[in-house]
Design an enzyme around this catalytic site. Structure first.
Site, PDB file in Angstrom:
ATOM      1  N   ARG A   4       0.709  -1.367   0.045  1.00 51.45           N
ATOM      2  CA  ARG A   4       0.095   0.038  -0.048  1.00 51.45           C
ATOM      3  C   ARG A   4       0.917   1.228  -0.099  1.00 51.45           C
ATOM      4  O   ARG A   4       1.873   1.233   0.555  1.00 51.45           O
ATOM      5  CB  ARG A   4      -0.767   0.093   1.249  1.00 51.45           C
ATOM      6  CG  ARG A   4      -1.877  -1.085   1.702  1.00 51.45           C
ATOM      7  CD  ARG A   4      -3.138  -1.066   0.653  1.00 51.45           C
ATOM      8  NE  ARG A   4      -3.718  -2.180   0.760  1.00 51.45           N
ATOM      9  CZ  ARG A   4      -3.552  -3.637   0.460  1.00 51.45           C
ATOM     10  NH1 ARG A   4      -2.599  -3.904  -0.223  1.00 51.45           N
ATOM     11  NH2 ARG A   4      -4.583  -4.678   0.750  1.00 51.45           N
TER      12      ARG A   4
ATOM     13  N   ASP B 105       6.385   0.097  -5.577  1.00 55.77           N
ATOM     14  CA  ASP B 105       5.428  -0.169  -6.754  1.00 55.77           C
ATOM     15  C   ASP B 105       4.015   0.466  -6.220  1.00 55.77           C
ATOM     16  O   ASP B 105       3.210   0.496  -7.113  1.00 55.77           O
ATOM     17  CB  ASP B 105       5.137  -1.677  -6.726  1.00 55.77           C
ATOM     18  CG  ASP B 105       4.147  -1.900  -7.862  1.00 55.77           C
ATOM     19  OD1 ASP B 105       4.528  -1.572  -9.026  1.00 55.77           O
ATOM     20  OD2 ASP B 105       3.087  -2.680  -7.669  1.00 55.77           O
TER      21      ASP B 105
ATOM     22  N   GLU C  73      -2.229   8.042  -6.230  1.00 55.00           N
ATOM     23  CA  GLU C  73      -1.996   7.511  -7.591  1.00 55.00           C
ATOM     24  C   GLU C  73      -2.850   7.958  -8.449  1.00 55.00           C
ATOM     25  O   GLU C  73      -4.151   8.207  -7.985  1.00 55.00           O
ATOM     26  CB  GLU C  73      -1.892   5.843  -7.443  1.00 55.00           C
ATOM     27  CG  GLU C  73      -0.510   5.264  -6.671  1.00 55.00           C
ATOM     28  CD  GLU C  73      -0.769   3.621  -6.598  1.00 55.00           C
ATOM     29  OE1 GLU C  73      -1.473   3.251  -7.359  1.00 55.00           O
ATOM     30  OE2 GLU C  73       0.141   3.173  -5.928  1.00 55.00           O
TER      31      GLU C  73
ATOM     32  N   HIS D  75       2.676   0.283 -10.227  1.00 54.19           N
ATOM     33  CA  HIS D  75       1.504  -0.369  -9.487  1.00 54.19           C
ATOM     34  C   HIS D  75       1.258  -1.504 -10.125  1.00 54.19           C
ATOM     35  O   HIS D  75       0.331  -1.820 -10.612  1.00 54.19           O
ATOM     36  CB  HIS D  75       0.433   0.417  -9.102  1.00 54.19           C
ATOM     37  CG  HIS D  75      -0.519  -0.103  -7.937  1.00 54.19           C
ATOM     38  ND1 HIS D  75      -1.415   0.480  -7.046  1.00 54.19           N
ATOM     39  CD2 HIS D  75      -0.849  -1.539  -7.638  1.00 54.19           C
ATOM     40  CE1 HIS D  75      -1.793  -0.240  -6.194  1.00 54.19           C
ATOM     41  NE2 HIS D  75      -1.432  -1.464  -6.484  1.00 54.19           N
TER      42      HIS D  75
ATOM     43  N   ALA E 120       0.882  -6.845  -9.508  1.00 56.73           N
ATOM     44  CA  ALA E 120      -0.232  -7.985  -9.952  1.00 56.73           C
ATOM     45  C   ALA E 120      -0.470  -8.221 -11.243  1.00 56.73           C
ATOM     46  O   ALA E 120      -1.070  -8.999 -11.810  1.00 56.73           O
ATOM     47  CB  ALA E 120      -1.421  -7.461  -9.160  1.00 56.73           C
TER      48      ALA E 120
END
Length: 311
Positions: free
Chosen positions: A231, A255, A260, A278, A281
């Site tokens: 986070r 990341d 954001e 980010h 994933a």
């Protein structure tokens, strides 16, 4: 027939699952908050990743809205209090991107320890700076993991396989430690002072404050590094930049960011810092898994009345 809006980029597999379950689906990405607010009352369900911010204003405008599905684990972009107030179910897909995020964490660590981004950039320029880059090895180092959910556990397994000593700071870990006999449970202060590598895999504190700021950074080993794929805001960004500039710690790799998309950030151009947008994933495999999983869960809710992975 229920009608679903997918407002972030998602594999077409989700559309196929919805259509197979007799659920109407629209995909409209890159909507502004006002555009989303204007159309959300047409839909029974909303599917998001991390870009769409499901605010109180948007949720409250969804007069038909019954469910919000997050294709992924984190729900920081969804106002859970508003969802509860408006009787909207929020569900996510825990585990769907666990391996992808853990692998990205390891990639950042290896890149940081061996200065791969800088070495690649210099080599592309023909500099051949062989003597400039002297890296560190992972074997024998001590890793401090803050938070021990799916990703933290998976990264711990990867690290241990590489000969890293794994320590964990997590409220839930002591009760599960028997399943992970090779990992030690320690408190946060001990983790900060003893770790060569600190990696975040936790939720944001309820008070919104950073877990690591300058007072903690000064207690860390001079050659230590910080990795955050969890986070934004878990490390104070202003303090981290100062610590990197003054050589208080060796380096960091992030990341996630306090705000954001991070198109402007105090950390930009800080030394010994790797930044990615980010994408932990974002693998082909993980996106297929979470797209199918969230579509199946929402379909089961409308067709069978089942609620899975609600948060």
């Amino acid at each position: 027939m229920p009608k679903i809006l997918i407002s972030d980029a998602l594999s077409n597999l989700a559309n196929e699952v919805f259509e197979r379950n007799n659920i109407e689906v629209d995909t409209q990405t890159d909507l502004t908050p006002s555009e989303l607010k204007d159309i959300i009352n047409q839909y029974d369900g909303l599917v998001v990743r991390s870009a769409t911010k499901a605010t109180d204003e948007i949720i409250s405008a969804g007069s038909k809205l019954k469910i919000i599905g997050r294709a992924g684990a984190g729900v920081d972009n969804i106002d859970l209090d508003s969802a509860k107030k408006n009787n909207v179910i929020v569900m996510n897909t825990p585990g769907g991107n666990t391996n992808a995020t853990a692998e990205h964490t390891l990639s950042l660590l290896l890149s940081l320890y061996r200065s791969i981004p800088d070495a690649s950039c210099g080599t592309h320029q023909g500099l051949w700076e062989k003597k400039k880059f002297k890296g560190l090895e992972l074997k024998g180092k001590t890793l401090g993991i803050i938070g021990f959910g799916n990703v933290g556990a998976r990264f711990a397994e990867m690290a241990f396989a590489l000969g890293i000593n794994v320590t964990v700071c997590s409220e839930s870990f002591p009760s599960r430690q028997k399943d992970f006999p090779n990992f030690a449970s320690i408190d946060l202060s001990e983790l900060i002072s003893n770790s060569d590598i600190i990696s975040f895999h936790c939720k944001a504190p309820k008070d919104g404050k950073a877990i690591i700021s300058m007072s903690q950074l000064k207690l860390m080993k001079k050659k230590s590094v910080i990795i955050n794929t969890a986070r934004g805001g878990l490390v104070d960004e202003i303090d981290l930049k100062k610590a990197l500039e003054e050589g208080i710690i060796r380096g960091a790799a992030l990341d996630v960011f306090s705000n954001e998309p991070a198109k402007s950030n105090v950390l930009f151009d800080a030394p010994n810092l790797i930044l990615t947008p980010h994408i932990a994933a974002s693998t082909v495999e993980a996106q297929l898994v979470v797209a199918e999983q969230i579509a199946e869960q929402i379909s089961d809710y409308f067709n069978k009345g089942e609620v899975k992975n609600s948060v």
